[in-house]
Design a protein around this motif. Structure first.
Motif, PDB file in Angstrom:
ATOM      1  N   THR A  69      13.162   6.980  -7.321  1.00 57.79           N
ATOM      2  CA  THR A  69      14.177   5.648  -7.303  1.00 57.79           C
ATOM      3  C   THR A  69      13.239   5.474  -8.876  1.00 57.79           C
ATOM      4  OG1 THR A  69      14.409   4.995  -4.882  1.00 57.79           O
ATOM      5  CG2 THR A  69      14.559   3.196  -6.352  1.00 57.79           C
ATOM      6  N   TRP A  70      12.116   5.271  -8.060  1.00 59.09           N
ATOM      7  CA  TRP A  70      11.187   4.775  -9.990  1.00 59.09           C
ATOM      8  C   TRP A  70      11.921   5.603 -10.850  1.00 59.09           C
ATOM      9  CZ3 TRP A  70       4.987   5.039  -8.921  1.00 59.09           C
ATOM     10  CH2 TRP A  70       5.065   4.472  -9.967  1.00 59.09           C
ATOM     11  N   LEU A  73       4.319   7.753  -2.147  1.00 55.32           N
ATOM     12  CA  LEU A  73       4.714   7.527  -3.191  1.00 55.32           C
ATOM     13  C   LEU A  73       6.175   8.587  -3.378  1.00 55.32           C
ATOM     14  CD1 LEU A  73       3.902   6.764  -6.583  1.00 55.32           C
ATOM     15  CD2 LEU A  73       2.409   8.367  -6.744  1.00 55.32           C
ATOM     16  N   GLU A  74       5.667   9.959  -3.039  1.00 55.74           N
ATOM     17  CA  GLU A  74       7.343  11.077  -3.479  1.00 55.74           C
ATOM     18  C   GLU A  74       8.108  10.296  -3.016  1.00 55.74           C
ATOM     19  OE1 GLU A  74       6.826  14.168  -5.325  1.00 55.74           O
ATOM     20  OE2 GLU A  74       4.365  13.509  -6.148  1.00 55.74           O
ATOM     21  N   SER A  75       8.502   9.666  -1.826  1.00 62.72           N
ATOM     22  CA  SER A  75       9.881   9.528  -1.616  1.00 62.72           C
ATOM     23  C   SER A  75      10.263   8.875  -2.219  1.00 62.72           C
ATOM     24  CB  SER A  75       9.661   9.198   0.296  1.00 62.72           C
ATOM     25  OG  SER A  75       8.874   8.312   0.257  1.00 62.72           O
ATOM     26  N   PRO A  92       0.921  -0.938  -0.388  1.00 63.23           N
ATOM     27  CA  PRO A  92       0.000   0.097   0.159  1.00 63.23           C
ATOM     28  C   PRO A  92       0.913   1.011  -0.183  1.00 63.23           C
ATOM     29  CG  PRO A  92      -0.631  -1.392   1.922  1.00 63.23           C
ATOM     30  CD  PRO A  92       0.705  -1.642   1.051  1.00 63.23           C
ATOM     31  N   CYS A  93       0.412   2.117  -0.655  1.00 61.87           N
ATOM     32  CA  CYS A  93       1.330   3.096  -0.875  1.00 61.87           C
ATOM     33  C   CYS A  93       0.655   5.161  -0.581  1.00 61.87           C
ATOM     34  CB  CYS A  93       1.920   3.622  -2.365  1.00 61.87           C
ATOM     35  SG  CYS A  93       3.075   4.215  -2.393  1.00 61.87           S
ATOM     36  N   ARG A  96       5.654   6.784 -15.297  1.00 65.25           N
ATOM     37  CA  ARG A  96       6.496   7.828 -13.701  1.00 65.25           C
ATOM     38  C   ARG A  96       5.574   7.755 -13.066  1.00 65.25           C
ATOM     39  NH1 ARG A  96      11.441   9.310 -15.652  1.00 65.25           N
ATOM     40  NH2 ARG A  96      12.361   8.416 -17.408  1.00 65.25           N
ATOM     41  N   PRO A  97       5.526   8.130 -11.848  1.00 68.01           N
ATOM     42  CA  PRO A  97       5.645   8.262 -10.479  1.00 68.01           C
ATOM     43  C   PRO A  97       4.668   9.559 -10.548  1.00 68.01           C
ATOM     44  CG  PRO A  97       7.477   8.584  -9.771  1.00 68.01           C
ATOM     45  CD  PRO A  97       7.609   8.117 -11.622  1.00 68.01           C
TER      46      PRO A  97
END
Length: 188
Positions: free
Chosen positions: A38-39, A32-34, A26-27, A54-55
Motif C-alpha cells: 500500500t505504501w 511494516l512488511e504487510s 506503533p508498527c 519507501r518501506p
C-alpha cells in the motif's frame, strides 16, 4: 542539494483534520512488511518516487542499525486512500543531559535523506493533518529528522510546528550531489 536536520520540542492518536484522517500507529517489522504494498503504491503515484521514502528502505535501515528500536508510523488518508506516511524510531535519550522521549527519523549516514512519503507534497491539508496528529500525541518531546531536503515535504510539517509556536531548529547535515539531466536519458 543541501539537507537540513530539523528538530522541534513538544509543549497513539487518530485525528480527523481538513478532510484527512491522520493516525499514529506503533508498527512492528512484520506489520511494516504487510503494509509495504500500500505504501509503495502511494509512493509510485507521487511526483517524485524516491527510494529513500519507501518501506523497504526504512525496514532495511531499521534492521541494520536499530533492530530493537520501536517504529511508529504517522499516516494520513483521504476517502480511505493512503496519502502520506511518516516513519519514526521511538527512543528515550538524553539531550544536553536532559532525558527526552525522542522520535527520530530512520536515517543516518547510510540513508542519504529522509522525508515525508506522500502522494502530493504541496497539499496543505495533508501536511496540516500530519502536524495535528504529531501535536496531539503525548508520546514524544523531541522530533529529530536527519537529512531532510530543503524542499522536502517534511519541511512543511516543521513549518506548521513553527506556526503553532513550537521551537524549531535547522542545521546543515550533508550536501548531497544532484546531477540534473534534461530531456530523455541517452547513453553517452
Amino acid at each position: 542539494a543541501q539537507t537540513v536536520r530539523p528538530q522541534f520540542a513538544a509543549p497513539t492518536s487518530s485525528i480527523p483534520a481538513r478532510g484527512f484522517d491522520a493516525a499514529i500507529t506503533p508498527c512492528s517489522r512484520t506489520e511494516l512488511e504487510s503494509f509495504a504494498p500500500t505504501w509503495d503504491a502511494m509512493v509510485d503515484a507521487a511526483p517524485e518516487a524516491e527510494p529513500f521514502v519507501r518501506p523497504h528502505w526504512i525496514a532495511s535501515y531499521a534492521a541494520a542499525f536499530e533492530p530493537e528500536t520501536p517504529l511508529a508510523l504517522v499516516t494520513t488518508r483521504a476517502g480511505g486512500a493512503l496519502t502520506s506516511v511518516l516513519p519514526f524510531m521511538r527512543k528515550d535519550r538524553f539531550l544536553k543531559r536532559f532525558p527526552a522521549r525522542t522520535w527520530r527519523s530512520p536515517s543516518g549516514v547510510h540513508s542519504c535523506r529522509f522525508d515525508l512519503a506522500c502522494r502530493n507534497p504541496t497539499d496543505e491539508g495533508m501536511v496540516s493533518s500530519v502536524w495535528e496528529a504529531l501535536r496531539g500525541s503525548s508520546e514524544w518531546e523531541v522530533i529529530e529528522a536527519i537529512d531532510v531536503p530543503e524542499d522536502g515535504a517534511f519541511r512543511a510539517v516543521v513549518e506548521c510546528a513553527r506556526a503553532a509556536g513550537y521551537p524549531v531548529g535547522y542545521w546543515p547535515t550533508r550536501r548531497t550531489p544532484v546531477l540534473p539531466f534534461d530531456g530523455p536519458s541517452a547513453d553517452p
